[in-house]
Design a protein around this motif. Sequence first.
Motif, PDB file in Angstrom:
ATOM      1  N   ASN A 121       0.839  -1.200   0.000  1.00  0.00           N
ATOM      2  CA  ASN A 121       0.000   0.000   0.000  1.00  0.00           C
ATOM      3  C   ASN A 121       0.873   1.249   0.000  1.00  0.00           C
ATOM      4  O   ASN A 121       1.024   1.905   1.045  1.00  0.00           O
ATOM      5  N   PRO A 122       1.489   1.598  -1.118  1.00  0.00           N
ATOM      6  CA  PRO A 122       2.402   2.747  -1.130  1.00  0.00           C
ATOM      7  C   PRO A 122       1.704   4.082  -0.934  1.00  0.00           C
ATOM      8  O   PRO A 122       2.361   5.080  -0.604  1.00  0.00           O
ATOM      9  N   LEU A 123       0.387   4.155  -1.117  1.00  0.00           N
ATOM     10  CA  LEU A 123      -0.339   5.415  -0.944  1.00  0.00           C
ATOM     11  C   LEU A 123      -0.968   5.551   0.436  1.00  0.00           C
ATOM     12  O   LEU A 123      -1.673   6.522   0.693  1.00  0.00           O
ATOM     13  N   SER A 124      -0.748   4.596   1.312  1.00  0.00           N
ATOM     14  CA  SER A 124      -1.438   4.557   2.593  1.00  0.00           C
ATOM     15  C   SER A 124      -0.564   5.116   3.716  1.00  0.00           C
ATOM     16  O   SER A 124       0.637   5.350   3.540  1.00  0.00           O
ATOM     17  N   HIS A 125      -1.192   5.296   4.878  1.00  0.00           N
ATOM     18  CA  HIS A 125      -0.521   5.798   6.074  1.00  0.00           C
ATOM     19  C   HIS A 125      -0.799   4.854   7.234  1.00  0.00           C
ATOM     20  O   HIS A 125      -1.843   4.192   7.278  1.00  0.00           O
ATOM     21  N   LEU A 126       0.144   4.831   8.164  1.00  0.00           N
ATOM     22  CA  LEU A 126       0.049   3.910   9.290  1.00  0.00           C
ATOM     23  C   LEU A 126       0.511   4.603  10.563  1.00  0.00           C
ATOM     24  O   LEU A 126       1.417   5.444  10.536  1.00  0.00           O
ATOM     25  N   GLY A 127      -0.107   4.246  11.684  1.00  0.00           N
ATOM     26  CA  GLY A 127       0.280   4.747  12.991  1.00  0.00           C
ATOM     27  C   GLY A 127       0.180   3.641  14.025  1.00  0.00           C
ATOM     28  O   GLY A 127      -0.459   2.614  13.791  1.00  0.00           O
ATOM     29  N   ILE A 128       0.807   3.851  15.174  1.00  0.00           N
ATOM     30  CA  ILE A 128       0.860   2.833  16.228  1.00  0.00           C
ATOM     31  C   ILE A 128       0.337   3.423  17.525  1.00  0.00           C
ATOM     32  O   ILE A 128       0.716   4.533  17.912  1.00  0.00           O
ATOM     33  N   ILE A 129      -0.543   2.662  18.191  1.00  0.00           N
ATOM     34  CA  ILE A 129      -1.075   3.012  19.511  1.00  0.00           C
ATOM     35  C   ILE A 129      -0.743   1.868  20.461  1.00  0.00           C
ATOM     36  O   ILE A 129      -0.883   0.697  20.105  1.00  0.00           O
ATOM     37  N   ILE A 130      -0.308   2.202  21.668  1.00  0.00           N
ATOM     38  CA  ILE A 130       0.085   1.205  22.666  1.00  0.00           C
ATOM     39  C   ILE A 130      -0.829   1.321  23.887  1.00  0.00           C
ATOM     40  O   ILE A 130      -1.133   2.430  24.344  1.00  0.00           O
TER      41      ILE A 130
END
Length: 412
Positions: A121-130
């Motif tokens: 998914n080169p057009l996507s964004h990702l984030g991390i929640i802990i």
Amino acid sequence: MNKNRKGMEVEEDEEGEEEGGGKELEAWERAYADDRSWEALQEDESGILHLDKKHQQLQQRQYRRRLQAVVASHIQRGLIRYLYIILDFSRAAGEKDFKPNRMVVVTNCVEAFVREFFDQNPLSHLGIIIIRNGIAHRLTDLSGSPESHIKALANNLECSGDSSLQNALDLAHGYLTQIPSYGHREVLILYSALSTCDPGDVMDTIRKCKDAKMRCSVVGLSAEIYICKHLCEETGGVYSVALDESHFKDLLLEHAPPPPAIAEFAVASLVKMGFPQRGAEGVISICACHKEVKIGGGYTCPRCKARVCELPTECHICGLTLVSSPHLARSYHHLFPVAPFEEVIGRTAPNQRLPRTCFGCQQFLPNPGSKVGVRLACPRCKKHFCFDCDIYIHESLHNCPGCESSPTITSS
């Protein structure tokens, strides 16, 4: 009589101990099968090491199952995804049923997932929640840089306290509601605990996530939990429970390709995008995303001339989506995937001559039904390939070399 009875009792006890020891040995072998991976290797006549038939078939079945789930025609997919990964780092993540513990296994698998996610998914964004100590906090913002997520995760390896599913969903909901309407909002929860310690009614939070068009999926590491299953059913996600480390990694990687768009949310819309130019080396400019002075490199927004460090991203000044042409080309294969190759079992005609080498790598192919490996054929061009080329074509190249080299198939 008493002596005989005692003797019989002793013999029965010995037999029971032998049976118990055999069961314990089998359980130990199942638990530590991955540590003795050298037993799966065999040496052929030329001295080349390869997996035995049992492990080859297992690997091929797992790959085929993942390929069939990805390759489907006439399905609308969300190519611009905004995904938050929620990691449960409560005290349950310190359990040692996954070696050395659940937290380490989750961290290693998430690192592989992040790289695979941005490759698919080169057009996507990702984030991390802990989740830790009953509180959810955002570890990384939504961005398209895999290295920043991996580096931040490696510096926060600590598990303590209880888990709170409601706090994590509320936090993800607050950030995902701010993204554009054309983006597909997703949440992937890696849950280790068997309970959730929430400050309010978690059902209200689930209804709020459903109204916000958030697809929530859960991969459990302990056992099936009703609230997680209910969350996935309400939001259209997928709920699964991992049996071991390899199974957990397979379940996690199944979420890397874009999922089918939900029918009621699949609204087509035009997206304004800008194609920035690479900055000249040696030029001093201020980065808009980090608010720092940098020398050379970077990209210039075509609308407001602001500088950004990496693509894809959104301009922090004018809000324009900035991508490059290779990103669009790499997303194209999800719309028209390569058909799965078929295993060649034998000759279809009595006088048919099978090719001796793979069409892709030119290595020798095994005979149909051989124990050394398998040969596969493209259903369109009928060219034969080895198993390694099959994986490379479907996961990296996304084009069949036989179909591309055939003028009749290419023109059609």
